[in-house]
Design a protein around this motif. Structure first.
Motif, PDB file in Angstrom:
ATOM      1  N   LEU A  36      -6.164  22.745  -6.890  1.00 31.30           N
ATOM      2  CA  LEU A  36      -5.588  21.167  -7.225  1.00 31.30           C
ATOM      3  C   LEU A  36      -6.771  20.682  -8.091  1.00 31.30           C
ATOM      4  O   LEU A  36      -7.925  20.779  -7.763  1.00 31.30           O
ATOM      5  N   SER A  61      -7.670   9.896  -1.331  1.00 35.61           N
ATOM      6  CA  SER A  61      -8.286   9.426  -2.518  1.00 35.61           C
ATOM      7  C   SER A  61      -8.194   8.037  -2.659  1.00 35.61           C
ATOM      8  O   SER A  61      -7.551   7.517  -1.850  1.00 35.61           O
ATOM      9  N   ASP A  63      -7.294   6.175  -4.947  1.00 34.90           N
ATOM     10  CA  ASP A  63      -6.158   5.514  -5.863  1.00 34.90           C
ATOM     11  C   ASP A  63      -5.254   4.931  -4.643  1.00 34.90           C
ATOM     12  O   ASP A  63      -4.445   4.198  -5.311  1.00 34.90           O
ATOM     13  N   TYR A  64      -5.255   5.276  -3.605  1.00 38.16           N
ATOM     14  CA  TYR A  64      -4.430   4.662  -2.579  1.00 38.16           C
ATOM     15  C   TYR A  64      -4.856   3.123  -2.325  1.00 38.16           C
ATOM     16  O   TYR A  64      -4.194   2.250  -2.120  1.00 38.16           O
ATOM     17  N   MET A  67      -3.984   1.356  -6.174  1.00 42.01           N
ATOM     18  CA  MET A  67      -2.376   1.364  -6.603  1.00 42.01           C
ATOM     19  C   MET A  67      -1.647   0.116  -5.947  1.00 42.01           C
ATOM     20  O   MET A  67      -0.649  -0.034  -6.034  1.00 42.01           O
TER      21      MET A  67
ATOM     22  N   THR B  71      -1.211   9.598  -6.336  1.00 37.76           N
ATOM     23  CA  THR B  71      -2.339   9.737  -5.625  1.00 37.76           C
ATOM     24  C   THR B  71      -2.889  11.204  -5.908  1.00 37.76           C
ATOM     25  O   THR B  71      -1.981  12.143  -6.084  1.00 37.76           O
ATOM     26  N   VAL B  75      -1.972  14.899  -2.441  1.00 39.56           N
ATOM     27  CA  VAL B  75      -1.261  14.708  -3.949  1.00 39.56           C
ATOM     28  C   VAL B  75       0.259  14.110  -3.942  1.00 39.56           C
ATOM     29  O   VAL B  75       1.062  14.370  -2.946  1.00 39.56           O
ATOM     30  N   GLN B  76       0.453  13.066  -4.781  1.00 39.11           N
ATOM     31  CA  GLN B  76       1.685  12.368  -4.914  1.00 39.11           C
ATOM     32  C   GLN B  76       1.830  12.412  -6.518  1.00 39.11           C
ATOM     33  O   GLN B  76       1.029  11.592  -7.110  1.00 39.11           O
ATOM     34  N   ARG B  98       5.228  14.898  -2.883  1.00 38.41           N
ATOM     35  CA  ARG B  98       4.679  13.687  -1.864  1.00 38.41           C
ATOM     36  C   ARG B  98       4.433  14.365  -0.719  1.00 38.41           C
ATOM     37  O   ARG B  98       5.060  15.034   0.149  1.00 38.41           O
TER      38      ARG B  98
END
Lengths: 110, 418
Positions: A36, A61, A63-64, A67, B71, B75-76, B98
């Protein structure tokens, strides 16, 4: 999994697997391994960042955070308490206010 | 820098990479495409979804083409709307992703992978993928997989959660074996109430609830619920649940457990976090409430609402006037099939019947098309409206609920003819 992955350029995302015969074959018993890409979002400077750094990145992460639509102090507090109580994050009670304050500085709504 | 462009035959240039990039943005409705300057694009391509805090990176994850990164961990990934214009089946490398918990395997050996079948059964089983392929009747079904919270970011008032635009959905041809054939081979004991389904993913912390879902026996035993090992004729991408995932046609993706490795028949209604209070909707016909309303009875989310999308042209686009323009799109519902898709060019004053594409079954995307002749210099407010075989139609007023589920409002796409 709870160590912070080194941020990497997104264009360096691994696509080797998509090209490999193993992934392309119709054989449905293959070993498939992916790598990943690293996280790119970071916690920006702000009051209480240390408390957020210590707690918010254990499971996800950041970004949660960025966003989300801007949240009120009560909404952010509800999220932090949910992380602690429902998801079992090891957040100390005395750190909650600092984390909520930081989240308000990053993505807050009065 | 802000560009508005359209993914349409009229505007698509010969350069494939440019076309793809515009497609990603165009899908999201006349959005600002950032990072087009050489320096910025070398760092990270960005797009802007039509919501506050809607900036997202674009990236190609393993086995995936360039998708919208919501995210990174867990991972999404969201599918750009233009992908749905490519065909009725969503390519595996473009299918949305998701995960709920970050501790998911990144390596799977399908030869040693086993699915445990246990609980209230007469004969517990441990099934390999080869067992599924060799010892059970093989079935294949076209079905839409859509996140319960698809389009959550478009709710007003906004609600917290995964801030998807409209791309947390996809349609695939799933191949596998019936869950009921597995359960019948194991033998269901008296007192069975639900089937609990768990995947190989797990939480980072042991204190976090593992992602587990449950289906009532009558749903689990339906003939179209399958344990799938193939998707559009290929193995599933790892990020979509390789080597096997549950497929519950007509129902939201939360039940389509990925990397399915545990099937347990239980004697009571499961109340783990992911069944209660998570993934619940207000217990009324619309699954909706007034914003801020509290204290209502809630039930587990289940069947999808009817939806349709214009896929060939984006909000804010320019279209060639003075000649016939074909507008294309998709429609789907919770398993009754699409009866009609209506289309308007004047903001809903008048509606006309569209031409439906080939029928791949009641759980599949149904393509539709409509041709109209725009006049140069005029603006058009396009919209589509799907009606299912059980008479359900899309809503004109968006429903609201506290978790941002089941959006299916009719959405305008404004274009200008040039």
């Amino acid at each position: 999994m709870n160590t912070l992955m080194k941020p990497a350029m997104v264009c360096a995302a691994f696509i080797a697997l998509a090209m490999s015969p193993a992934a392309r074959t119709a054989d449905m018993s293959a070993v498939v391994t992916i790598d990943l890409p690293g996280e790119t979002a970071e916690l920006k400077p702000g009051p209480g960042r240390e408390a957020a750094l210590a707690n918010c990145m254990i499971c996800h992460s950041v970004d949660y955070i960025y966003m989300q639509p801007p949240q009120t102090r009560d909404q952010w507090k509800a999220s932090v308490v949910k992380m602690q109580k429902t998801f079992g994050a090891p957040i100390k009670d005395e750190d909650i206010d600092a984390i909520v304050g930081y989240l308000m500085s990053q993505n807050g709504k009065q | 820098m802000q560009t508005k462009d359209v993914f349409s035959p009229a505007n698509a240039g010969p350069d494939a990479s440019r076309r793809k990039f515009l497609g990603a943005g165009a899908s999201l409705g006349g959005l600002a495409l950032l990072g087009q300057a050489p320096l910025a694009s070398a760092m990270q391509k960005m797009i802007e979804l039509p919501m506050v805090n809607g900036s997202r990176g674009l990236a190609a994850y393993p086995q995936k083409r360039e998708l919208i990164v919501m995210t990174a961990r867990p991972v999404q990934l969201e599918t750009p709307m233009a992908v749905f214009n490519e065909g009725v089946f969503t390519p595996n490398d473009a299918f949305f992703v998701r995960w709920h918990l970050a501790n998911m395997p990144t390596s799977i050996d399908a030869a040693t992978f086993r699915i445990k079948v246990h609980g209230l059964v007469k004969q517990p089983l441990e099934l390999s993928v080869a067992d599924l392929r060799n010892n059970y009747e093989q079935v294949e079904i076209a079905a839409v997989c859509q996140c319960a919270g698809n389009s959550r970011g478009l709710f007003n008032p906004r609600v917290p959660g995964g801030q998807w635009s409209n791309g947390a959905m996809g349609n695939a041809l799933w191949k596998g074996v019936r869950l009921r054939d597995i359960l019948n081979k194991a033998g269901i004991q008296v007192g069975a109430v639900q089937v609990r389904l768990n995947g190989a993913d797990g939480p980072v912390l042991p204190t976090t609830p593992d992602f587990v879902k449950a289906l009532d026996m009558d749903i689990a035993l339906q003939e179209d619920v399958i344990v799938a090992y193939a998707m559009n004729g290929e193995p599933l991408p790892l990020l979509n649940g390789y080597p096997v995932r549950l497929v519950v046609p007509g129902w939201y993706a939360t039940y389509w457990v990925k990397m399915l490795d545990d099937i347990e028949v239980i004697g009571k209604v499961d109340e783990n976090f992911w069944m209660k209070p998570a993934y619940r909707i207000p217990d009324n016909p619309c699954g909706c409430v007034e914003p801020g309303q509290k204290g209502m009875a809630m039930v587990p989310i289940n069947r999808m609402t009817v939806r349709s999308f214009i896929t060939s042209v984006a909000d804010g686009a320019k279209v060639k006037g003075g000649r016939l323009q074909e507008v294309k799109g998709i429609a789907f519902d919770g398993g009754y099939g699409i009866a009609r898709v209506l289309f308007t060019t004047n903001g809903g004053k008048t509606w006309a019947e569209t031409r439906l594409g080939k029928d791949y079954g009641k759980y599949s995307f149904r393509e539709w098309s409509f041709a109209f002749r725009p006049r140069p210099g005029r603006r058009y407010e396009l919209a589509c409206l799907a009606i299912s075989n059980n008479g359900e139609s899309q809503r004109f007023a968006p429903r609201w609920n506290p978790s941002g589920y089941m959006r299916n409002v009719v959405e305008p796409v404004r274009v200008t003819a040039v």
